[in-house]
Design an enzyme around this catalytic site. Structure first.
Site, PDB file in Angstrom:
ATOM      1  N   THR A 150       0.709  -1.224  -0.102  1.00  0.00           N
ATOM      2  CA  THR A 150       0.038  -0.081  -0.114  1.00  0.00           C
ATOM      3  C   THR A 150       0.934   1.199   0.118  1.00  0.00           C
ATOM      4  N   GLY A 189       2.525  -2.922   8.031  1.00  0.00           N
ATOM      5  CA  GLY A 189       2.910  -3.709   9.191  1.00  0.00           C
ATOM      6  C   GLY A 189       4.277  -4.072   9.698  1.00  0.00           C
ATOM      7  N   GLU A 432      -6.373  -6.008   3.708  1.00  0.00           N
ATOM      8  CA  GLU A 432      -6.363  -6.789   2.884  1.00  0.00           C
ATOM      9  C   GLU A 432      -7.604  -6.663   1.853  1.00  0.00           C
TER      10      GLU A 432
HETATM   11  C1  LIG Z   1       0.222 -10.601  12.826  1.00  0.00           C
HETATM   12  C2  LIG Z   1      -0.112 -12.063  12.904  1.00  0.00           C
HETATM   13  C3  LIG Z   1       0.879 -12.637  13.234  1.00  0.00           C
HETATM   14  C4  LIG Z   1       1.096 -14.139  12.387  1.00  0.00           C
HETATM   15  C5  LIG Z   1       0.337 -15.188  12.717  1.00  0.00           C
HETATM   16  C6  LIG Z   1      -0.435 -15.442  11.714  1.00  0.00           C
HETATM   17  C7  LIG Z   1      -1.967 -15.188  12.148  1.00  0.00           C
HETATM   18  C8  LIG Z   1      -2.313 -14.625  11.213  1.00  0.00           C
HETATM   19  C9  LIG Z   1      -3.824 -14.309  11.373  1.00  0.00           C
HETATM   20  C10 LIG Z   1      -4.445 -13.078  10.685  1.00  0.00           C
HETATM   21  C11 LIG Z   1      -4.512 -11.820  11.622  1.00  0.00           C
HETATM   22  C12 LIG Z   1      -4.799 -10.513  10.753  1.00  0.00           C
HETATM   23  C13 LIG Z   1      -3.688  -9.581  11.054  1.00  0.00           C
HETATM   24  C14 LIG Z   1      -3.886  -8.354  10.392  1.00  0.00           C
HETATM   25  C15 LIG Z   1      -2.724  -8.199   9.531  1.00  0.00           C
HETATM   26  C16 LIG Z   1      -2.933  -7.170   8.494  1.00  0.00           C
HETATM   27  C17 LIG Z   1      -2.005  -6.925   7.632  1.00  0.00           C
HETATM   28  C18 LIG Z   1      -2.444  -6.191   6.493  1.00  0.00           C
HETATM   29  C19 LIG Z   1      -2.141  -6.418   5.393  1.00  0.00           C
HETATM   30  C20 LIG Z   1      -2.619  -5.591   4.128  1.00  0.00           C
HETATM   31  O1  LIG Z   1      -3.610  -4.881   4.062  1.00  0.00           O
HETATM   32  S1  LIG Z   1      -1.654  -5.834   2.438  1.00  0.00           S
HETATM   33  C21 LIG Z   1      -2.440  -5.067   1.340  1.00  0.00           C
HETATM   34  C22 LIG Z   1      -3.485  -5.636   0.913  1.00  0.00           C
HETATM   35  N1  LIG Z   1      -4.284  -4.853  -0.222  1.00  0.00           N
HETATM   36  C23 LIG Z   1      -5.453  -5.276  -1.027  1.00  0.00           C
HETATM   37  O2  LIG Z   1      -5.827  -6.129  -0.520  1.00  0.00           O
HETATM   38  C24 LIG Z   1      -5.537  -4.455  -2.382  1.00  0.00           C
HETATM   39  C25 LIG Z   1      -6.822  -4.646  -2.636  1.00  0.00           C
HETATM   40  N2  LIG Z   1      -6.938  -4.494  -4.180  1.00  0.00           N
HETATM   41  C26 LIG Z   1      -7.137  -5.478  -4.793  1.00  0.00           C
HETATM   42  O3  LIG Z   1      -7.121  -6.800  -4.447  1.00  0.00           O
HETATM   43  C27 LIG Z   1      -7.175  -5.446  -6.420  1.00  0.00           C
HETATM   44  O4  LIG Z   1      -6.668  -4.095  -6.890  1.00  0.00           O
HETATM   45  C28 LIG Z   1      -8.834  -5.399  -6.635  1.00  0.00           C
HETATM   46  C29 LIG Z   1      -9.280  -6.741  -6.454  1.00  0.00           C
HETATM   47  C30 LIG Z   1      -9.497  -4.365  -6.141  1.00  0.00           C
HETATM   48  C31 LIG Z   1      -8.699  -5.160  -8.240  1.00  0.00           C
HETATM   49  O5  LIG Z   1      -7.933  -5.909  -9.095  1.00  0.00           O
HETATM   50  P1  LIG Z   1      -7.491  -5.395 -10.246  1.00  0.00           P
HETATM   51  O6  LIG Z   1      -6.509  -4.040 -10.056  1.00  0.00           O
HETATM   52  O7  LIG Z   1      -6.322  -6.541 -10.855  1.00  0.00           O
HETATM   53  O8  LIG Z   1      -8.331  -5.060 -11.367  1.00  0.00           O
HETATM   54  P2  LIG Z   1      -9.927  -5.768 -11.627  1.00  0.00           P
HETATM   55  O9  LIG Z   1     -10.719  -5.520 -10.700  1.00  0.00           O
HETATM   56  O10 LIG Z   1      -9.823  -5.177 -13.015  1.00  0.00           O
HETATM   57  O11 LIG Z   1      -9.729  -7.409 -11.733  1.00  0.00           O
HETATM   58  C32 LIG Z   1      -9.151  -7.926 -12.885  1.00  0.00           C
HETATM   59  C33 LIG Z   1      -9.380  -9.448 -12.702  1.00  0.00           C
HETATM   60  O12 LIG Z   1      -8.664 -10.004 -11.744  1.00  0.00           O
HETATM   61  C34 LIG Z   1      -9.285 -10.624 -11.121  1.00  0.00           C
HETATM   62  N3  LIG Z   1      -8.756 -10.491  -9.594  1.00  0.00           N
HETATM   63  C35 LIG Z   1      -8.651  -9.633  -8.666  1.00  0.00           C
HETATM   64  N4  LIG Z   1      -7.790  -9.809  -7.392  1.00  0.00           N
HETATM   65  C36 LIG Z   1      -7.770 -11.292  -7.750  1.00  0.00           C
HETATM   66  C37 LIG Z   1      -7.334 -12.379  -6.977  1.00  0.00           C
HETATM   67  N5  LIG Z   1      -6.693 -11.811  -5.822  1.00  0.00           N
HETATM   68  N6  LIG Z   1      -6.794 -13.797  -7.294  1.00  0.00           N
HETATM   69  C38 LIG Z   1      -7.538 -14.038  -8.428  1.00  0.00           C
HETATM   70  N7  LIG Z   1      -8.192 -13.004  -9.529  1.00  0.00           N
HETATM   71  C39 LIG Z   1      -8.049 -11.536  -9.062  1.00  0.00           C
HETATM   72  C40 LIG Z   1     -10.514  -9.748 -11.035  1.00  0.00           C
HETATM   73  O13 LIG Z   1     -11.627 -10.593 -10.190  1.00  0.00           O
HETATM   74  C41 LIG Z   1     -10.907  -9.718 -12.492  1.00  0.00           C
HETATM   75  O14 LIG Z   1     -11.031 -10.867 -12.996  1.00  0.00           O
HETATM   76  P3  LIG Z   1     -12.003 -10.838 -14.467  1.00  0.00           P
HETATM   77  O15 LIG Z   1     -12.191 -12.123 -14.821  1.00  0.00           O
HETATM   78  O16 LIG Z   1     -11.272  -9.884 -15.391  1.00  0.00           O
HETATM   79  O17 LIG Z   1     -13.241 -10.165 -13.886  1.00  0.00           O
HETATM   80  C1  FAD Z   2      -3.982  -1.600  10.376  1.00  0.00           C
HETATM   81  C2  FAD Z   2      -3.669  -1.571   8.901  1.00  0.00           C
HETATM   82  C3  FAD Z   2      -2.780  -2.395   8.740  1.00  0.00           C
HETATM   83  C4  FAD Z   2      -2.238  -2.604   7.397  1.00  0.00           C
HETATM   84  N1  FAD Z   2      -1.146  -3.305   6.959  1.00  0.00           N
HETATM   85  C5  FAD Z   2      -0.831  -3.199   5.697  1.00  0.00           C
HETATM   86  C6  FAD Z   2       0.237  -4.174   5.409  1.00  0.00           C
HETATM   87  O1  FAD Z   2       1.024  -4.902   6.055  1.00  0.00           O
HETATM   88  N2  FAD Z   2       0.654  -3.878   4.132  1.00  0.00           N
HETATM   89  C7  FAD Z   2       0.305  -3.188   3.052  1.00  0.00           C
HETATM   90  O2  FAD Z   2       0.692  -3.218   1.952  1.00  0.00           O
HETATM   91  N3  FAD Z   2      -0.888  -2.636   3.462  1.00  0.00           N
HETATM   92  C8  FAD Z   2      -1.445  -2.653   4.720  1.00  0.00           C
HETATM   93  N4  FAD Z   2      -2.511  -1.841   5.138  1.00  0.00           N
HETATM   94  C9  FAD Z   2      -3.358  -0.842   3.949  1.00  0.00           C
HETATM   95  C10 FAD Z   2      -4.638  -1.572   3.533  1.00  0.00           C
HETATM   96  O3  FAD Z   2      -4.222  -2.727   2.912  1.00  0.00           O
HETATM   97  C11 FAD Z   2      -5.482  -0.841   3.000  1.00  0.00           C
HETATM   98  O4  FAD Z   2      -5.554   0.280   3.797  1.00  0.00           O
HETATM   99  C12 FAD Z   2      -6.594  -1.348   2.194  1.00  0.00           C
HETATM  100  O5  FAD Z   2      -6.302  -1.961   1.333  1.00  0.00           O
HETATM  101  C13 FAD Z   2      -7.548  -0.153   1.739  1.00  0.00           C
HETATM  102  O6  FAD Z   2      -7.022   0.781   0.743  1.00  0.00           O
HETATM  103  P1  FAD Z   2      -7.087   2.307   1.015  1.00  0.00           P
HETATM  104  O7  FAD Z   2      -6.640   2.679   2.442  1.00  0.00           O
HETATM  105  O8  FAD Z   2      -6.454   2.858  -0.210  1.00  0.00           O
HETATM  106  O9  FAD Z   2      -8.777   2.588   0.938  1.00  0.00           O
HETATM  107  P2  FAD Z   2      -9.567   3.323  -0.250  1.00  0.00           P
HETATM  108  O10 FAD Z   2      -9.585   2.568  -1.439  1.00  0.00           O
HETATM  109  O11 FAD Z   2      -8.871   4.530  -0.221  1.00  0.00           O
HETATM  110  O12 FAD Z   2     -10.887   3.276   0.315  1.00  0.00           O
HETATM  111  C14 FAD Z   2     -11.564   4.565   0.610  1.00  0.00           C
HETATM  112  C15 FAD Z   2     -13.153   4.299   0.402  1.00  0.00           C
HETATM  113  O13 FAD Z   2     -13.022   4.535  -1.191  1.00  0.00           O
HETATM  114  C16 FAD Z   2     -14.044   3.264  -1.261  1.00  0.00           C
HETATM  115  N5  FAD Z   2     -13.200   2.786  -2.784  1.00  0.00           N
HETATM  116  C17 FAD Z   2     -12.290   2.578  -3.242  1.00  0.00           C
HETATM  117  N6  FAD Z   2     -12.071   2.100  -4.418  1.00  0.00           N
HETATM  118  C18 FAD Z   2     -13.208   1.858  -4.814  1.00  0.00           C
HETATM  119  C19 FAD Z   2     -13.941   0.905  -6.056  1.00  0.00           C
HETATM  120  N7  FAD Z   2     -13.153   0.602  -6.911  1.00  0.00           N
HETATM  121  N8  FAD Z   2     -15.156   0.974  -5.751  1.00  0.00           N
HETATM  122  C20 FAD Z   2     -15.792   1.371  -4.913  1.00  0.00           C
HETATM  123  N9  FAD Z   2     -15.561   2.179  -3.829  1.00  0.00           N
HETATM  124  C21 FAD Z   2     -14.096   2.292  -3.570  1.00  0.00           C
HETATM  125  C22 FAD Z   2     -13.746   2.353  -0.266  1.00  0.00           C
HETATM  126  O14 FAD Z   2     -14.960   1.347  -0.208  1.00  0.00           O
HETATM  127  C23 FAD Z   2     -13.813   3.162   0.792  1.00  0.00           C
HETATM  128  O15 FAD Z   2     -15.067   3.536   1.401  1.00  0.00           O
HETATM  129  C24 FAD Z   2      -2.909  -1.686   6.436  1.00  0.00           C
HETATM  130  C25 FAD Z   2      -3.981  -0.849   6.881  1.00  0.00           C
HETATM  131  C26 FAD Z   2      -4.407  -0.713   8.235  1.00  0.00           C
HETATM  132  C27 FAD Z   2      -5.391   0.145   8.489  1.00  0.00           C
END
Ligand SMILES: CCCCCCCCCCCCCCCCC/C=C/C(=O)SCCNC(=O)CCNC(=O)[C@H](O)C(C)(C)COP(=O)(O)OP(=O)(O)OC[C@H]1O[C@@H](n2cnc3c(N)ncnc32)[C@H](O)[C@@H]1OP(=O)(O)O
Ligand code: FAD
Length: 673
Positions: A150, A189, A432
């Site tokens: 991110t 994180g 996520e």
């Molecule tokens: C601390 C724990 C200790 C360890 C011990 C273990 C315990 C674990 C317990 C867990 C506890 C939780 C702790 C919390 C930790 C938090 C850490 C946080 C980490 C993060 O947040 S990391 C960053 C996460 N970021 C995101 O998730 C980003 C979200 N965005 C996306 O995934 C994508 O951009 C999208 C899905 C929104 C859009 O995808 P894209 O840009 O490619 O665009 P399209 O919408 O056009 O998609 C194209 C086609 O691809 C398919 N697609 C999308 N995603 C996927 C996928 N993941 N897999 C397969 N296919 C995917 C779409 O469906 C489209 O398909 P189509 O056929 O063309 O329709």
């Molecule tokens: C505690 C914490 C831990 C994290 N840990 C990690 C980490 O370890 N690694 C890492 O890489 N990231 C991490 N992140 C980041 C996290 O993955 C992002 O915050 C998350 O994916 C959401 O993205 P954003 O913050 O850009 O929200 P935004 O996408 O800006 O969302 C803001 C608003 O816009 C709306 N929106 C955005 N796009 C669309 C769309 N296409 N259609 C409709 N509505 C939309 C959403 O619904 C939401 O209401 C962490 C975040 C937090 C809070």
């Protein structure tokens, strides 16, 4: 007893709680074994519990969390990471054992992302050769890593990531850069202060062409003195609402050169001359997120089951007001409204438990194929994991907050354990994959599957109901009694989902036919699309719960109580969303009346087993860290005892008295004279 002695905790269980345990209709241990996945798994968990809690530091961590400063807590959190890593190495824990331990010791710890994302990313995105190099040293803790994806400007839209990795064929290196302020990594994180390595997700540029987001292994800090390496600016992003154990960080990269081999090349390769080849779709690089979505769904179970344990035990020992004027004050658990606050969370905990057990099984099967290069199941897996993550965390957060409110004023105290659970649960709807965005991914899949079904394709998997030959729908509830039938309840959910989906598909198609570009037609219907995805996810969770209960190999007593709970979960969901069910004519007004009656009857039916149902989660008091929800139910004594741990009480007179209060009081008294 003098008031100074009030803090002594009685040795016996609070009789009000004992009374609840005595009236349970089933053996708690039998249900605990089901929850753990078998008696041997319960033994394993207990063994690990004993090992962990024999260490005074692990017993102390919850108090530092509750009463320490942010910096003290971070320090303790680093110590916790180190101890966990040492124990894992010493005892050669499997991933399963390690997960059990994490679920015991309050998930957050400073280097949590090392096992949660860094290692899984290496396992999923590296070639065998790269694994031999990176995975080996990561597992030996020679390097400590995180997952930096991110950015300040983009979290959701991965195609918008601005960090660049430009290939230089002259030196066979990638040059990593943060070209703008919005390109700086922000949120990962363990990034701010703890990690010395990261998998940095960056837009790959080679031969002047952009190739989307790819993973790169980057060293951030010196292995000698932990100083950031030249060209790297890294730090903590600041105070948050909760999750204080993790140092979420920012990262700026200025012309950082890394070897070509540091690009993780399982899914796409850059050859020494800069030629780009992709052996899998770009979405294969999202694999780490898919895993985490499963784990966050499981984590939602942990949070809701802990919260409801606190809420129900406390409600069994808290007495307030009189139900019967002739009797003593009633336990608050007796009030129907209190049951209405607590039992949806209780039912949700069991629903998420069974549903995520199934999800995990499906994930393992699909992942085995994916690792062999067969990506056929990826779209279905993406839909299921996105939907589960969104549904479980959305409902968990809502219920945890209601349960906190059910504890009245004391629920607002840190020592209750539940307030912190609300703040640590809050980010799970965002991390996520933000939940709305995840639901929209589900909707996108539903639309596709719907049109496949329309064109005669036999649909398999979680959307198979879209290709059912839908005979004219007849509501299966002909009397209140019918509303208890789990298969009928599933049918109602299934038809609701089918109708909501088919309506939104028709609307989108009509809008496109009327001349709207596809993206505008989508945006005009986004709210309905999310509604359709929610209906689909609700159906799946109800179905998973009902099937798990039906297939349960357990005593009649356990089956009976879980059937009631499952029935309550389904009935409650219909009542809560009755507008949708009425509008889709899956139920009528008469049926809604029956369902509302049944909902309250079920509250009374579940009531006698409420404490036993939470006891079955079998949380150790240290894991729970709650003065209100401890096993012995001595809530008041534990609350009073907790005040001793607050540093404000370490001196009778606070230093601010001498600095501010004393002169003020003296001044005021002088003026009076
Ligand atoms: C601390 C724990 C200790 C360890 C011990 C273990 C315990 C674990 C317990 C867990 C506890 C939780 C702790 C919390 C930790 C938090 C850490 C946080 C980490 C993060 O947040 S990391 C960053 C996460 N970021 C995101 O998730 C980003 C979200 N965005 C996306 O995934 C994508 O951009 C999208 C899905 C929104 C859009 O995808 P894209 O840009 O490619 O665009 P399209 O919408 O056009 O998609 C194209 C086609 O691809 C398919 N697609 C999308 N995603 C996927 C996928 N993941 N897999 C397969 N296919 C995917 C779409 O469906 C489209 O398909 P189509 O056929 O063309 O329709
Ligand atoms: C505690 C914490 C831990 C994290 N840990 C990690 C980490 O370890 N690694 C890492 O890489 N990231 C991490 N992140 C980041 C996290 O993955 C992002 O915050 C998350 O994916 C959401 O993205 P954003 O913050 O850009 O929200 P935004 O996408 O800006 O969302 C803001 C608003 O816009 C709306 N929106 C955005 N796009 C669309 C769309 N296409 N259609 C409709 N509505 C939309 C959403 O619904 C939401 O209401 C962490 C975040 C937090 C809070």
């Amino acid at each position: 007893m003098s008031y100074l002695e009030f803090g002594a905790i009685p040795l016996q269980v609070n009789p009000d709680l004992q009374e609840e345990r005595d009236q349970a209709s089933f053996h708690v241990t039998e249900l605990t074994h089901i929850i753990d996945g078998g008696a041997e798994k319960t033994q394993l968990r207990k063994r690990l519990e004993k090992l962990i809690y024999s260490d005074p530091d692990f017993r102390r961590f919850p108090d530092v969390r509750t009463f320490g400063t942010k910096s003290e807590f971070y320090g303790a959190s680093v110590l916790k990471s180190i101890k966990l890593f040492q124990l894992r190495k010493e005892h050669q824990w499997t991933d399963e054992e390690s997960d059990i331990v994490h679920s015991l010791v309050d998930h957050g710890h400073a280097l949590g992302l090392h096992h949660a994302m860094f290692i899984p990313a290496l396992e999923r995105l590296a070639t065998d050769e790269q694994k031999a190099k990176w995975l080996t040293i990561a597992k030996q803790y020679k390097i400590l890593g995180t997952y930096a994806q991110t950015e300040l400007g983009h979290g959701t839209y991965l195609q918008g990531l601005e960090t660049t990795a430009t290939y230089d064929p002259g030196t066979q290196e990638f040059i990593l850069n943060t070209p703008t302020i919005s390109a700086m990594k922000w949120w990962p994180g363990s990034l701010g202060k703890s990690s010395n390595y990261a998998i940095v997700l960056a837009t790959l540029i080679t031969r002047g062409k952009r190739h989307g987001m790819h993973p790169f292994v980057v060293q951030l800090r010196s292995l000698e003195d932990h100083q950031p390496l030249p060209g790297i600016k890294v730090g903590e992003i600041g105070a948050k609402m909760g999750t204080l154990s993790t140092d979420n960080g920012y990262l700026i990269l200025n012309n950082i050169r890394i070897l070509r081999e540091n690009m993780l090349m399982k899914n796409a390769q850059v050859s020494p001359d800069g030629t780009f080849t992709a052996s899998a779709p770009n979405q294969a690089n999202y694999a780490t997120m898919v895993l985490l979505r499963v784990r966050i769904s499981e984590f939602a179970y942990t949070n809701i089951s802990k919260a409801v344990t606190i809420g129900i035990r406390y409600s069994a020992v808290r007495r307030q007001s009189k139900l019967d004027p002739e009797e003593k004050e009633a336990k608050i658990l007796e009030y129907q409204t209190q049951q209405y606050k607590l039992f949806p969370g209780l039912a949700l905990a069991y629903a998420i438990l069974f549903s995520t057990k199934l999800l995990k099984k499906k994930y393992r099967e699909a992942q085995t194929e994916i690792m062999k290069g067969n990506l056929q199941s990826l779209p279905e897996l993406h839909c299921e994991t996105s939907g589960s993550k969104a549904f479980c965390t959305e409902h968990m957060l809502k219920e945890v907050e209601i349960i906190r409110q059910s504890c009245g004023g004391h629920g607002y105290l840190a020592a209750s354990g539940i307030g912190m659970m609300t703040s640590s649960s809050a980010p799970l709807v965002t991390v996520e994959g933000e939940n709305t965005v995840m639901y929209l991914q589900v909707a996108r899949y539903l639309l596709k599957r719907f049109s496949n079904a329309k064109s005669g394709e036999q649909i398999e998997g979680c959307t198979s109901y879209l290709s059912m030959n839908h005979a004219p729908y007849l509501c299966p509830f002909l009397s209140e009694k019918d509303c208890r039938n789990l298969s009928s309840l599933c049918d109602v959910y299934r038809y609701r989902a089918f109708i909501v989906i088919s309506r939104v598909v028709r609307t989108v198609q009509t809008d496109i036919k009327d001349g709207l570009p596809q993206h505008d037609a989508f945006n005009k219907n986004l709210v309905h699309l999310v509604r359709a995805a929610r209906a689909h996810c609700y159906f799946n969770v109800v179905k998973d719960f009902a099937e798990a209960v039906k297939e349960l190999d357990a005593s009649i007593q356990i089956c009976t109580v879980l059937i009631s709970l499952c029935c309550f979960f389904a009935v409650h969901g219909i009542v809560e969303n009755s507008g949708d069910f009425l509008q889709t004519q899956t139920i009528g007004v008469e049926q809604l009346k029956w369902l509302k009656n049944l909902q309250t009857s079920l509250l009374a039916e579940i009531r006698p087993n409420a404490v036993a149902l939470v006891d079955a989660f079998d949380y150790h008091d240290i894991t729970l860290t709650s003065a209100l929800g401890s096993y012995d139910g001595n809530a008041y004594e534990r609350l009073y005892q907790s005040t001793e741990k607050d540093s404000m009480n370490s001196q009778e007179v606070h230093s601010s008295y001498h600095t501010y209060l004393k002169p003020f009081i003296q001044e005021m008294n002088k003026a009076k004279l």
